[in-house]
Design an enzyme around this catalytic site. Structure first.
Site: not given
Length: 179
Positions: A83, A135, A147
């Site tokens: 990510c 994240h 993402h």
């Protein structure tokens, strides 16, 4: 070329209602020349985001090109990406801005914004089963973000999905100007 894009757009429109909220699109090559706004319409349909005349088509083209890339922790290539590397790559290639390599460091480079204040190109941060940020993704509009998911690779997701709603921490806007 315009006929091909129009055909893809019509096909996508017919099946848009059957799409899940998280999108992994089958891709056709798309060129960035778009005198009739077909590219904007296509990205609007595929990504579930209403693009305007001020939308950054380079951002949507970049995301589109990476959809389906597998996830790999520590990865930073088309063979596998995580990510933070995906976000770093977007900012490098689309906004000509260098950012840090992990989600917590990226957060420290940004000004927190509420979910309601998010704009195209802003960052979205999550604390997934942790007290710290784990994240990051990039906001596209209409509660959609791109993402690198650890289970599905590079995808589009919706902040209203229960999973992301539960773990959403904050939005962020980079302190450095976006070009």
């Amino acid at each position: 070329m315009l006929k091909k894009i129009l055909t893809i757009f019509i096909f996508t429109a017919l099946f848009a209602s059957a799409q899940a909220q998280t999108t992994v699109a089958k891709k056709e090559p798309v060129k960035t020349e778009d005198p009739d706004n077909l590219l904007s319409d296509y990205f609007s349909q595929v990504m579930g985001v209403a693009l305007s005349a001020t939308s950054n088509l380079k951002l949507y083209q970049f995301v589109y090109d990476w959809i389906g890339t597998p996830y790999r922790f520590g990865g930073s290539s088309r063979k596998g990406i995580d990510c933070s590397a995906f976000t770093k790559e977007i900012y490098s290639k689309v906004f000509n801005t260098v950012i840090q390599r992990n989600s917590r460091e990226i957060f420290s480079m940004s000004t927190p914004v509420s979910r309601e204040e998010l704009k195209e190109g802003d960052l979205v941060f999550f604390k997934i089963k942790s007290r710290s940020i784990t994240h990051v993704g990039i906001y596209l509009g209409n509660n959609r973000f791109a993402h690198a998911s650890s289970t599905r690779g590079v995808v589009l997701s919706n902040l209203d999905e229960p999973y992301y709603k539960r773990y959403f921490y904050k939005g962020g806007r980079l302190n450095a100007p976006i070009e």
